[in-house]
Design a protein around this motif. Structure first.
Motif, short mmCIF file in Angstrom:
data_model
loop_
_atom_site.label_atom_id
_atom_site.label_comp_id
_atom_site.label_asym_id
_atom_site.label_seq_id
_atom_site.Cartn_x
_atom_site.Cartn_y
_atom_site.Cartn_z
N VAL A 98 0.86 -1.18 0.00
CA VAL A 98 0.00 0.00 0.00
C VAL A 98 0.90 1.23 0.00
CG1 VAL A 98 -1.84 1.24 1.20
CG2 VAL A 98 -1.73 -1.26 1.37
N LEU A 99 0.70 2.10 -0.98
CA LEU A 99 1.49 3.32 -1.09
C LEU A 99 0.58 4.51 -1.35
CD1 LEU A 99 4.18 1.95 -3.57
CD2 LEU A 99 4.50 2.34 -1.13
N GLY A 100 0.90 5.63 -0.74
CA GLY A 100 0.13 6.84 -1.02
C GLY A 100 0.31 7.89 0.05
N LYS A 101 -0.41 8.96 -0.12
CA LYS A 101 -0.41 10.07 0.84
C LYS A 101 -1.08 9.58 2.13
CE LYS A 101 0.19 14.66 1.06
NZ LYS A 101 1.47 15.23 1.21
N ASP A 102 -0.47 9.86 3.27
CA ASP A 102 -1.00 9.40 4.55
C ASP A 102 -2.32 10.07 4.88
OD1 ASP A 102 -1.01 7.99 6.97
OD2 ASP A 102 -0.15 9.70 8.03
N LYS A 103 -3.23 9.29 5.44
CA LYS A 103 -4.50 9.81 5.94
C LYS A 103 -5.06 8.82 6.96
CE LYS A 103 -6.05 9.86 1.87
NZ LYS A 103 -6.74 10.10 0.65
N VAL A 104 -6.01 9.24 7.71
CA VAL A 104 -6.63 8.40 8.73
C VAL A 104 -7.41 7.27 8.08
CG1 VAL A 104 -8.36 8.37 10.57
CG2 VAL A 104 -6.80 10.31 10.36
N ILE A 152 -6.36 4.21 6.66
CA ILE A 152 -5.84 3.34 5.60
C ILE A 152 -5.76 1.89 6.09
CG2 ILE A 152 -3.89 2.80 4.10
CD1 ILE A 152 -3.24 5.81 4.09
N ILE A 153 -5.08 1.68 7.20
CA ILE A 153 -4.92 0.32 7.73
C ILE A 153 -6.28 -0.27 8.08
CG2 ILE A 153 -3.92 -1.08 9.58
CD1 ILE A 153 -1.58 0.91 9.64
N ALA A 154 -7.15 0.53 8.66
CA ALA A 154 -8.48 0.04 9.03
C ALA A 154 -9.26 -0.46 7.82
CB ALA A 154 -9.26 1.14 9.75
N LYS A 155 -9.25 0.29 6.74
CA LYS A 155 -9.99 -0.11 5.53
C LYS A 155 -9.44 -1.41 4.95
CE LYS A 155 -12.70 3.54 4.69
NZ LYS A 155 -14.10 3.57 4.47
N VAL A 156 -8.11 -1.51 4.86
CA VAL A 156 -7.49 -2.70 4.29
C VAL A 156 -7.77 -3.91 5.19
CG1 VAL A 156 -5.31 -3.79 3.62
CG2 VAL A 156 -5.73 -1.39 3.07
N CYS A 157 -7.57 -3.75 6.49
CA CYS A 157 -7.78 -4.86 7.42
C CYS A 157 -9.24 -5.30 7.47
CB CYS A 157 -7.29 -4.48 8.81
SG CYS A 157 -5.50 -4.32 8.91
N ALA A 159 -7.54 -9.25 -5.61
CA ALA A 159 -6.59 -8.23 -6.08
C ALA A 159 -7.34 -7.04 -6.68
CB ALA A 159 -5.64 -8.84 -7.11
N ARG A 160 -8.37 -7.32 -7.47
CA ARG A 160 -9.16 -6.25 -8.09
C ARG A 160 -9.92 -5.46 -7.02
NH1 ARG A 160 -11.13 -9.09 -11.92
NH2 ARG A 160 -12.91 -9.88 -10.75
N ASP A 161 -10.53 -6.16 -6.06
CA ASP A 161 -11.25 -5.47 -4.98
C ASP A 161 -10.32 -4.57 -4.18
OD1 ASP A 161 -13.54 -6.83 -5.71
OD2 ASP A 161 -13.56 -8.15 -3.96
N LEU A 162 -9.12 -5.08 -3.85
CA LEU A 162 -8.18 -4.26 -3.09
C LEU A 162 -7.75 -3.03 -3.88
CD1 LEU A 162 -5.99 -6.99 -1.37
CD2 LEU A 162 -7.46 -5.31 -0.23
N GLN A 163 -7.61 -3.18 -5.18
CA GLN A 163 -7.29 -2.03 -6.02
C GLN A 163 -8.40 -0.98 -5.92
OE1 GLN A 163 -6.60 -3.00 -10.12
NE2 GLN A 163 -5.98 -0.92 -10.64
N GLU A 222 -8.39 2.88 -4.53
CA GLU A 222 -8.90 4.03 -5.28
C GLU A 222 -9.87 4.84 -4.42
OE1 GLU A 222 -10.56 2.21 -8.75
OE2 GLU A 222 -8.59 1.78 -9.62
N ASP A 223 -10.69 4.14 -3.64
CA ASP A 223 -11.67 4.82 -2.78
C ASP A 223 -11.00 5.68 -1.71
OD1 ASP A 223 -13.71 3.64 -4.22
OD2 ASP A 223 -14.15 2.11 -2.71
N ILE A 224 -9.84 5.24 -1.21
CA ILE A 224 -9.19 5.98 -0.13
C ILE A 224 -7.96 6.76 -0.61
CG2 ILE A 224 -10.09 4.55 1.72
CD1 ILE A 224 -7.47 3.01 1.78
N GLY A 225 -7.68 6.72 -1.91
CA GLY A 225 -6.61 7.53 -2.46
C GLY A 225 -5.21 6.98 -2.32
N VAL A 226 -5.08 5.64 -2.29
CA VAL A 226 -3.77 5.00 -2.24
C VAL A 226 -3.71 3.90 -3.29
CG1 VAL A 226 -3.40 5.50 0.21
CG2 VAL A 226 -4.45 3.33 -0.46
N GLU A 227 -2.52 3.39 -3.54
CA GLU A 227 -2.36 2.28 -4.48
C GLU A 227 -2.16 0.99 -3.69
OE1 GLU A 227 0.88 0.78 -7.73
OE2 GLU A 227 0.45 2.93 -7.63
N ILE A 228 -3.00 0.00 -3.95
CA ILE A 228 -2.90 -1.29 -3.26
C ILE A 228 -2.70 -2.38 -4.31
CG2 ILE A 228 -4.01 -2.95 -1.73
CD1 ILE A 228 -5.71 -0.68 -0.63
N LYS A 229 -1.68 -3.22 -4.06
CA LYS A 229 -1.41 -4.35 -4.95
C LYS A 229 -1.30 -5.63 -4.13
CE LYS A 229 0.95 -1.87 -8.57
NZ LYS A 229 2.11 -1.80 -9.45
#
Length: 89
Positions: free
Chosen positions: A7-13, A15-20, A61-65, A69-76
């Motif tokens: 996960v890469l991108g501009k930091d914001k509140v 990010i980890i919560a959404k991915v987890c 993989a597609r869902d995480l992408q 996009e929804d939170i403004g970071v790149e997830i692979k």
């Protein structure tokens, strides 16, 4: 089987919560996680157990992408095998 999530991108509140939250909802266990913030840029790497997911690897993989996009970071999401093969070459 293991997967590597980056996960890469501009930091914001949140990010980890959404991915987890996504991972928990799809039966993907987090085995290891490392994250750092360098001058407002967020960088995270996770190793996850993908042996019993509720969806196919490609769908996850597609869902995480889309989550990214929804939170403004790149997830692979990538198979651990890719990293093992890269280090043998």
């Amino acid at each position: 089987m293991k997967g590597i999530i980056t996960v890469l991108g501009k930091d914001k509140v949140g990010i980890i919560a959404k991915v987890c939250t996504y991972l928990a909802e799809h039966n993907l266990n987090i085995l290891d996680i490392s994250q750092t913030i360098v001058q407002d840029y967020f960088n995270m790497m996770m190793i996850v157990d993908i042996s019993a997911p509720s969806k196919s690897f490609e769908e996850i993989a597609r869902d995480l992408q889309h989550v990214g996009e929804d939170i403004g970071v790149e997830i692979k999401l990538q198979h651990e095998d890719i990293f093992n093969i890269m280090h043998r070459i």
